[in-house]
Motif scaffolding. Sequence first.
Motif, PDB file in Angstrom:
ATOM      1  N   ALA A  49       0.827  -1.209   0.000  1.00 34.31           N
ATOM      2  CA  ALA A  49       0.000   0.000   0.000  1.00 34.31           C
ATOM      3  C   ALA A  49       0.863   1.261   0.000  1.00 34.31           C
ATOM      4  O   ALA A  49       0.552   2.237  -0.693  1.00 34.31           O
ATOM      5  N   GLY A  50       1.943   1.251   0.760  1.00 34.36           N
ATOM      6  CA  GLY A  50       2.840   2.414   0.790  1.00 34.36           C
ATOM      7  C   GLY A  50       3.446   2.687  -0.568  1.00 34.36           C
ATOM      8  O   GLY A  50       3.501   3.834  -1.026  1.00 34.36           O
ATOM      9  N   HIS A  51       3.893   1.635  -1.227  1.00 38.64           N
ATOM     10  CA  HIS A  51       4.506   1.782  -2.547  1.00 38.64           C
ATOM     11  C   HIS A  51       3.475   2.275  -3.564  1.00 38.64           C
ATOM     12  O   HIS A  51       3.753   3.195  -4.352  1.00 38.64           O
ATOM     13  N   ALA A  52       2.292   1.710  -3.534  1.00 36.62           N
ATOM     14  CA  ALA A  52       1.237   2.115  -4.475  1.00 36.62           C
ATOM     15  C   ALA A  52       0.834   3.569  -4.257  1.00 36.62           C
ATOM     16  O   ALA A  52       0.695   4.333  -5.225  1.00 36.62           O
ATOM     17  N   HIS A  53       0.655   3.959  -3.000  1.00 31.48           N
ATOM     18  CA  HIS A  53       0.280   5.347  -2.721  1.00 31.48           C
ATOM     19  C   HIS A  53       1.374   6.306  -3.169  1.00 31.48           C
ATOM     20  O   HIS A  53       1.083   7.370  -3.724  1.00 31.48           O
ATOM     21  N   VAL A  58       2.533  10.677  -6.432  1.00 31.88           N
ATOM     22  CA  VAL A  58       3.573  11.475  -7.089  1.00 31.88           C
ATOM     23  C   VAL A  58       3.094  11.908  -8.475  1.00 31.88           C
ATOM     24  O   VAL A  58       3.240  13.072  -8.861  1.00 31.88           O
ATOM     25  N   ILE A  59       2.501  10.998  -9.221  1.00 25.13           N
ATOM     26  CA  ILE A  59       1.999  11.339 -10.554  1.00 25.13           C
ATOM     27  C   ILE A  59       0.861  12.355 -10.454  1.00 25.13           C
ATOM     28  O   ILE A  59       0.842  13.365 -11.179  1.00 25.13           O
ATOM     29  N   LEU A  60      -0.092  12.118  -9.554  1.00 27.87           N
ATOM     30  CA  LEU A  60      -1.186  13.076  -9.369  1.00 27.87           C
ATOM     31  C   LEU A  60      -0.634  14.417  -8.892  1.00 27.87           C
ATOM     32  O   LEU A  60      -1.095  15.477  -9.322  1.00 27.87           O
ATOM     33  N   GLY A  61       0.353  14.380  -8.010  1.00 30.89           N
ATOM     34  CA  GLY A  61       0.954  15.613  -7.502  1.00 30.89           C
ATOM     35  C   GLY A  61       1.606  16.432  -8.602  1.00 30.89           C
ATOM     36  O   GLY A  61       1.502  17.662  -8.616  1.00 30.89           O
ATOM     37  N   LEU A  62       2.289  15.764  -9.532  1.00 31.91           N
ATOM     38  CA  LEU A  62       2.875  16.488 -10.667  1.00 31.91           C
ATOM     39  C   LEU A  62       1.787  17.174 -11.494  1.00 31.91           C
ATOM     40  O   LEU A  62       1.940  18.319 -11.925  1.00 31.91           O
ATOM     41  N   ILE A  90       4.125  12.058   0.607  1.00 33.42           N
ATOM     42  CA  ILE A  90       5.157  11.804   1.620  1.00 33.42           C
ATOM     43  C   ILE A  90       4.515  11.192   2.865  1.00 33.42           C
ATOM     44  O   ILE A  90       4.963  10.174   3.379  1.00 33.42           O
ATOM     45  N   LEU A  91       3.454  11.825   3.337  1.00 28.70           N
ATOM     46  CA  LEU A  91       2.846  11.426   4.611  1.00 28.70           C
ATOM     47  C   LEU A  91       2.229  10.030   4.577  1.00 28.70           C
ATOM     48  O   LEU A  91       2.453   9.224   5.503  1.00 28.70           O
ATOM     49  N   MET A  92       1.471   9.733   3.544  1.00 31.00           N
ATOM     50  CA  MET A  92       0.758   8.452   3.527  1.00 31.00           C
ATOM     51  C   MET A  92       1.697   7.260   3.360  1.00 31.00           C
ATOM     52  O   MET A  92       1.619   6.308   4.149  1.00 31.00           O
ATOM     53  N   PRO A  93       2.604   7.271   2.390  1.00 33.34           N
ATOM     54  CA  PRO A  93       3.542   6.148   2.313  1.00 33.34           C
ATOM     55  C   PRO A  93       4.393   6.020   3.588  1.00 33.34           C
ATOM     56  O   PRO A  93       4.655   4.907   4.048  1.00 33.34           O
ATOM     57  N   ALA A 119      -4.293  11.809   4.376  1.00 36.59           N
ATOM     58  CA  ALA A 119      -5.570  11.812   3.656  1.00 36.59           C
ATOM     59  C   ALA A 119      -6.249  13.176   3.756  1.00 36.59           C
ATOM     60  O   ALA A 119      -6.853  13.655   2.781  1.00 36.59           O
ATOM     61  N   THR A 120      -6.122  13.826   4.895  1.00 35.74           N
ATOM     62  CA  THR A 120      -6.698  15.165   5.077  1.00 35.74           C
ATOM     63  C   THR A 120      -5.991  16.183   4.189  1.00 35.74           C
ATOM     64  O   THR A 120      -6.637  17.011   3.533  1.00 35.74           O
ATOM     65  N   VAL A 121      -4.672  16.118   4.148  1.00 34.89           N
ATOM     66  CA  VAL A 121      -3.895  17.033   3.298  1.00 34.89           C
ATOM     67  C   VAL A 121      -4.217  16.775   1.822  1.00 34.89           C
ATOM     68  O   VAL A 121      -4.354  17.713   1.031  1.00 34.89           O
TER      69      VAL A 121
END
Length: 136
Positions: A49-53, A58-62, A90-93, A119-121
């Motif tokens: 889950a950490g790797h997937a998130h 990262v892609i969505l963030g870009l 950063i936070l979720m993974p 998740a809130t951020v």
Amino acid sequence: MLELSDPARITAGIVLLTVVGVESGGFFLLKVFGGRLVTTDLQKSFYRAGHAHAGVLVILGLLCVLLAEATNLTGFAHWLAATGVLWAAILMPAGFFLSAMGEGRTTPGRAVVLLPVGATVLAAGVVMLAVGLLLG
């Protein structure tokens, strides 16, 4: 041609370099699922889950960095719209990986608190960006 502000261009460049870190996480997962590391079911699930998130966020963030450039948002609102998803990346993974660390761990550690924070951020960032795009 899309014109990016210097902060957006620099942020995007740095974030692209983090893909190497996500990639090394994939190598780690190959060890875990190849049986070369002894892990519990919880650890396997949380590492996956950490790797997937990390990869997805990262892609969505870009994309959010680019889209924020098309808004009239300023100050904190622009910063949140542009980087909220990246902070969640950063936070979720970190929440998944850090709360699963430790030999034989079968329940999440205290770092699991990073998941709802992330998740809130994430939600705040995408809502701010959506509002900025909708208001022009």
